[in-house]
Design an enzyme around this catalytic site. Structure first.
Site, mmCIF file in Angstrom:
data_model
loop_
_atom_site.group_PDB
_atom_site.id
_atom_site.type_symbol
_atom_site.label_atom_id
_atom_site.label_comp_id
_atom_site.label_asym_id
_atom_site.label_seq_id
_atom_site.Cartn_x
_atom_site.Cartn_y
_atom_site.Cartn_z
ATOM 1 N N ALA A 66 17.503 -2.978 -9.924
ATOM 2 C CA ALA A 66 18.578 -4.541 -9.620
ATOM 3 C C ALA A 66 17.528 -5.911 -8.699
ATOM 4 O O ALA A 66 17.814 -5.354 -8.255
ATOM 5 C CB ALA A 66 20.239 -4.987 -9.506
ATOM 6 N N GLY A 111 18.663 0.614 -10.483
ATOM 7 C CA GLY A 111 19.026 -0.007 -12.157
ATOM 8 C C GLY A 111 17.775 0.523 -12.976
ATOM 9 O O GLY A 111 18.243 0.826 -14.121
ATOM 10 N N GLU A 114 18.774 3.555 -13.414
ATOM 11 C CA GLU A 114 19.961 4.166 -14.218
ATOM 12 C C GLU A 114 19.657 3.477 -15.724
ATOM 13 O O GLU A 114 20.372 4.607 -16.626
ATOM 14 C CB GLU A 114 20.789 3.275 -13.739
ATOM 15 C CG GLU A 114 21.256 3.780 -12.216
ATOM 16 C CD GLU A 114 21.927 3.182 -11.233
ATOM 17 O OE1 GLU A 114 21.973 1.829 -10.596
ATOM 18 O OE2 GLU A 114 23.217 3.425 -10.470
ATOM 19 N N GLU A 134 19.144 3.409 -3.449
ATOM 20 C CA GLU A 134 20.214 1.750 -3.529
ATOM 21 C C GLU A 134 20.822 2.535 -1.968
ATOM 22 O O GLU A 134 20.714 1.472 -0.966
ATOM 23 C CB GLU A 134 21.546 2.303 -3.780
ATOM 24 C CG GLU A 134 20.961 1.430 -5.626
ATOM 25 C CD GLU A 134 20.513 2.729 -6.948
ATOM 26 O OE1 GLU A 134 20.314 3.397 -5.395
ATOM 27 O OE2 GLU A 134 20.595 2.583 -7.478
HETATM 28 N N1 COA Z 1 14.532 -7.422 -6.742
HETATM 29 C C1 COA Z 1 13.976 -8.277 -7.012
HETATM 30 N N2 COA Z 1 12.527 -8.340 -7.055
HETATM 31 C C2 COA Z 1 11.805 -7.157 -6.998
HETATM 32 C C3 COA Z 1 11.814 -6.095 -6.885
HETATM 33 C C4 COA Z 1 14.090 -5.856 -7.286
HETATM 34 N N3 COA Z 1 14.604 -4.915 -7.530
HETATM 35 N N4 COA Z 1 10.916 -5.519 -6.498
HETATM 36 C C5 COA Z 1 9.995 -5.932 -7.015
HETATM 37 N N5 COA Z 1 10.201 -7.318 -6.268
HETATM 38 C C6 COA Z 1 9.549 -8.032 -6.632
HETATM 39 C C7 COA Z 1 9.368 -8.632 -5.019
HETATM 40 O O1 COA Z 1 9.987 -9.249 -4.526
HETATM 41 C C8 COA Z 1 8.250 -8.962 -5.341
HETATM 42 O O2 COA Z 1 8.261 -10.675 -5.222
HETATM 43 P P1 COA Z 1 7.362 -11.696 -4.588
HETATM 44 O O3 COA Z 1 5.925 -11.530 -5.375
HETATM 45 O O4 COA Z 1 7.628 -12.578 -5.183
HETATM 46 O O5 COA Z 1 7.210 -11.576 -4.100
HETATM 47 C C9 COA Z 1 6.987 -8.589 -6.319
HETATM 48 O O6 COA Z 1 8.936 -7.940 -7.151
HETATM 49 C C10 COA Z 1 6.287 -6.776 -6.593
HETATM 50 O O7 COA Z 1 6.790 -6.519 -5.425
HETATM 51 P P2 COA Z 1 5.999 -6.017 -4.269
HETATM 52 O O8 COA Z 1 7.218 -5.656 -3.184
HETATM 53 O O9 COA Z 1 5.158 -7.226 -3.799
HETATM 54 O O10 COA Z 1 5.105 -4.359 -4.561
HETATM 55 P P3 COA Z 1 4.668 -3.346 -4.081
HETATM 56 O O11 COA Z 1 3.789 -2.722 -4.963
HETATM 57 O O12 COA Z 1 4.435 -4.079 -2.832
HETATM 58 O O13 COA Z 1 6.088 -2.471 -4.385
HETATM 59 C C11 COA Z 1 7.940 -1.986 -4.814
HETATM 60 C C12 COA Z 1 6.124 -2.085 -5.418
HETATM 61 C C13 COA Z 1 8.439 -1.454 -6.120
HETATM 62 C C14 COA Z 1 7.900 -0.395 -3.609
HETATM 63 C C15 COA Z 1 8.717 -2.898 -3.958
HETATM 64 O O14 COA Z 1 8.761 -3.309 -4.664
HETATM 65 C C16 COA Z 1 9.846 -2.180 -4.187
HETATM 66 O O15 COA Z 1 10.159 -1.576 -2.743
HETATM 67 N N6 COA Z 1 11.260 -2.782 -4.826
HETATM 68 C C17 COA Z 1 12.601 -2.635 -4.725
HETATM 69 C C18 COA Z 1 12.975 -0.982 -5.434
HETATM 70 C C19 COA Z 1 14.851 -1.022 -4.579
HETATM 71 O O16 COA Z 1 15.196 -0.765 -3.662
HETATM 72 N N7 COA Z 1 15.102 -0.959 -6.525
HETATM 73 C C20 COA Z 1 16.538 -0.720 -6.126
HETATM 74 C C21 COA Z 1 17.826 -1.867 -6.532
HETATM 75 S S1 COA Z 1 18.787 -1.858 -6.217
#
Ligand code: COA
Length: 260
Positions: A66, A111, A114, A134
């Site tokens: 999400a 999400g 999910e 989460e």
């Molecule tokens: N919501 C909003 N934005 C998200 C996102 C999310 N769940 N997951 C990634 N993004 C965005 C990042 O903010 C970033 O945006 P920016 O370039 O404007 O800063 C872009 O996507 C790329 O992500 P980034 O974190 O730079 O990539 P990465 O390869 O370094 O890391 C992940 C990848 C998946 C490990 C990391 O993005 C992450 O931990 N995301 C959240 C995952 C999460 O907790 N999901 C559950 C949500 S309930």
């Protein structure tokens, strides 16, 4: 169907939905859910679509969860609505009477995982990373993982994945039954569509009734489910496809199903 955050395509009998916010790793914001909702409504009423593949744009993510920027603004009231809306859209995907396959082409987190759980089958690329992070954000799964994950991998594995927030790779996801098959990233889409097209050589009416019965098995007692299956079995025995399929076997030829 022009959308901004998803791409809708047709390949023969099969529809493809690509989540399309690659710069945000296809994170599921309200707009993606709105467009998914609209697209699913169109699929529900389009009787020339016999299978659906959901995948992500780009080579990094299926969906990284999400949208945390939107999630952060939730309070007690809006949080419940946030969860209910995603659950409603995913439930409709699960209830589609055609096979729905998640082609997990990278991160499927929160999400995103999910959404894949609401699909009937999950195929993953070797670079996939899957998890429910989460609790690391101080929240719980809100689009169905606490309910669907235990049904798919068993209670203990679901608890392990959800309370650790850990990401697992495609091979581990395959080992625990979270994904059905693993392919190289290059092969994932072609192999998924090939699998689906092979399935669709069978009676589409029988496929539809099977999915309906299997979905009911998650909601009914065994006795209710067996009764439900017998009802559908009787209905199917009244179709031309049933007569054709059984006759073709007896005549030692391939069936020519007409979907009637
Ligand atoms: N919501 C909003 N934005 C998200 C996102 C999310 N769940 N997951 C990634 N993004 C965005 C990042 O903010 C970033 O945006 P920016 O370039 O404007 O800063 C872009 O996507 C790329 O992500 P980034 O974190 O730079 O990539 P990465 O390869 O370094 O890391 C992940 C990848 C998946 C490990 C990391 O993005 C992450 O931990 N995301 C959240 C995952 C999460 O907790 N999901 C559950 C949500 S309930």
């Amino acid at each position: 169907m022009p959308y901004d955050t998803i791409i809708f395509e047709r390949v023969g009998d099969v529809a493809i939905i690509k989540l399309h916010r690659p710069e945000k790793l296809n994170a599921l914001n309200k707009k993606i859910l709105d467009e998914l909702d609209d697209c699913i409504k169109n699929i529900e009423t389009n009787h020339s679509i016999y299978g659906l593949i959901i995948t992500g744009s780009g080579d990094k993510a299926f969906a990284a969860g999400a949208d945390i920027f939107e999630l952060h603004n939730c309070d007690k009231q809006t949080g419940k609505l946030f969860s209910e809306y995603g659950s409603y859209v995913f439930k409709r995907i699960e209830q589609l009477p055609i096979p729905v396959i998640a082609a997990i082409n990278g991160y499927a987190l929160g999400g995103g995982c999910e959404l894949a759980l609401a699909c009937h089958i999950r195929f993953a690329s070797e670079n996939a990373k899957i998890g429910q992070p989460e609790v690391s954000l101080g929240v719980i799964p809100g689009y169905g993982a606490s309910q669907r994950l235990p049904r798919i991998v068993g209670k203990a594995k679901a608890v392990e994945l959800i309370i650790s927030g850990a990401m697992i790779d495609a091979n581990e996801a395959f080992r625990i039954g979270l994904v059905n098959k693993v392919f190289s990233q290059e092969e994932l889409f072609d192999k998924t569509i090939e699998f689906l097209n092979n399935c669709l050589k069978n009676s589409k009416l029988a496929i539809k009734a099977s999915i309906n019965c299997i979905n009911k098995s998650q909601e009914m007692s065994l006795l209710e489910g067996l009764h439900y299956e017998s009802e559908r079995f009787g209905e199917i025995c009244g179709t031309k496809d049933f007569k054709e399929g059984t006759l073709a076997y007896l005549e030692k030829r391939l069936p020519n199903f007409t979907n009637e």
